[in-house]
Design an enzyme around this catalytic site. Structure first.
Site, short mmCIF file in Angstrom:
data_model
loop_
_atom_site.label_atom_id
_atom_site.label_comp_id
_atom_site.label_asym_id
_atom_site.label_seq_id
_atom_site.Cartn_x
_atom_site.Cartn_y
_atom_site.Cartn_z
N ILE A 30 1.07 -1.17 0.00
CA ILE A 30 0.08 0.08 0.10
C ILE A 30 0.69 1.21 0.03
CG2 ILE A 30 -0.17 0.44 2.55
CD1 ILE A 30 -3.05 0.43 0.21
N HIS A 93 6.10 -12.26 5.16
CA HIS A 93 5.91 -11.46 3.92
C HIS A 93 7.50 -11.22 3.24
CE1 HIS A 93 6.06 -8.09 6.92
NE2 HIS A 93 6.27 -7.47 5.86
N HIS A 95 9.16 -9.02 0.38
CA HIS A 95 9.07 -7.84 -0.30
C HIS A 95 9.43 -8.07 -1.79
CE1 HIS A 95 7.96 -4.74 2.87
NE2 HIS A 95 8.73 -5.66 3.57
P1 5GP Z 1 7.70 -4.59 7.16
O1 5GP Z 1 7.02 -5.49 8.16
O2 5GP Z 1 8.52 -5.76 6.37
O3 5GP Z 1 8.85 -3.91 7.84
O4 5GP Z 1 6.85 -3.83 6.45
C1 5GP Z 1 5.28 -4.22 6.16
C2 5GP Z 1 5.09 -3.50 4.79
O5 5GP Z 1 3.61 -3.77 4.83
C3 5GP Z 1 5.37 -2.05 4.60
O6 5GP Z 1 6.04 -1.81 3.24
C4 5GP Z 1 3.79 -1.51 4.40
O7 5GP Z 1 3.77 -0.69 3.33
C5 5GP Z 1 2.84 -2.74 4.11
N1 5GP Z 1 1.63 -2.56 4.77
C6 5GP Z 1 1.43 -2.55 5.90
N2 5GP Z 1 -0.02 -2.45 5.97
C7 5GP Z 1 -0.61 -2.64 4.96
C8 5GP Z 1 -1.89 -2.67 4.46
O8 5GP Z 1 -2.94 -2.74 4.94
N3 5GP Z 1 -2.03 -3.26 3.05
C9 5GP Z 1 -0.85 -3.24 2.08
N4 5GP Z 1 -1.16 -3.69 0.96
N5 5GP Z 1 0.47 -3.24 2.70
C10 5GP Z 1 0.63 -2.72 4.03
#
Ligand code: 5GP
Length: 130
Positions: A30, A93, A95
């Site tokens: 997002i 997840h 990326h």
């Molecule tokens: P991390 O946990 O790897 O540090 O980052 C989490 C990622 O999930 C971030 O890049 C953030 O933009 C994305 N993210 C967080 N909440 C949402 C959401 O509700 N929908 C989507 N599509 N992405 C999300």
């Protein structure tokens, strides 16, 4: 409590979906680092990637490979960068980020802003490659 990604997988929260099979789900981030930034998530919710069973751990890369090839077909880039952080959302997840230089995978950099229409069109185009 279910993670935000489990809610997305279950359709309780909207997303721009790219791909799905029995085990994995892929959707646009997002808040993308680059146009086409996609997250690949196992449907079974496990926080830390290295706490997943061996099959999930290996198969997430095989699923990610298909998604990465589809992103590459839609978004011009040198290659697809792969990163796992999990510092924000406690649900494994991967990326997948289109990159042209090392700085493109710097998660501290400002995110790209795309309209809902642009995100929807992008997701549809990537999905069409799969
Ligand atoms: P991390 O946990 O790897 O540090 O980052 C989490 C990622 O999930 C971030 O890049 C953030 O933009 C994305 N993210 C967080 N909440 C949402 C959401 O509700 N929908 C989507 N599509 N992405 C999300």
């Amino acid at each position: 409590m279910a993670s935000i990604f489990t809610k997305i997988i279950n359709g309780e929260i909207p997303c721009f979906k790219v791909a799905e099979n029995d085990t994995f789900f892929a959707f646009l981030d997002i808040n993308p680092l680059a146009k086409g930034h996609t997250l690949v998530v196992p449907k079974v919710e496990v926080d830390y990637i290295f706490d997943n069973d061996a099959a999930t751990l290996s198969n997430i890369m095989i699923f990610s490979q298909k998604v990465a090839k589809a992103i590459e077909a839609v978004v011009p880039c040198e290659r697809i960068g792969v990163a796992v952080l999990g510092l924000e959302v406690p649900h494994t997840h991967v990326h997948l980020v289109p990159i042209n230089s090392i700085g493109d995978l710097d998660f501290r950099k400002p995110r790209v802003v795309l309209s809902k229409e642009e995100m929807a069109e992008l997701a549809d185009k990537i999905a069409a490659q799969l």
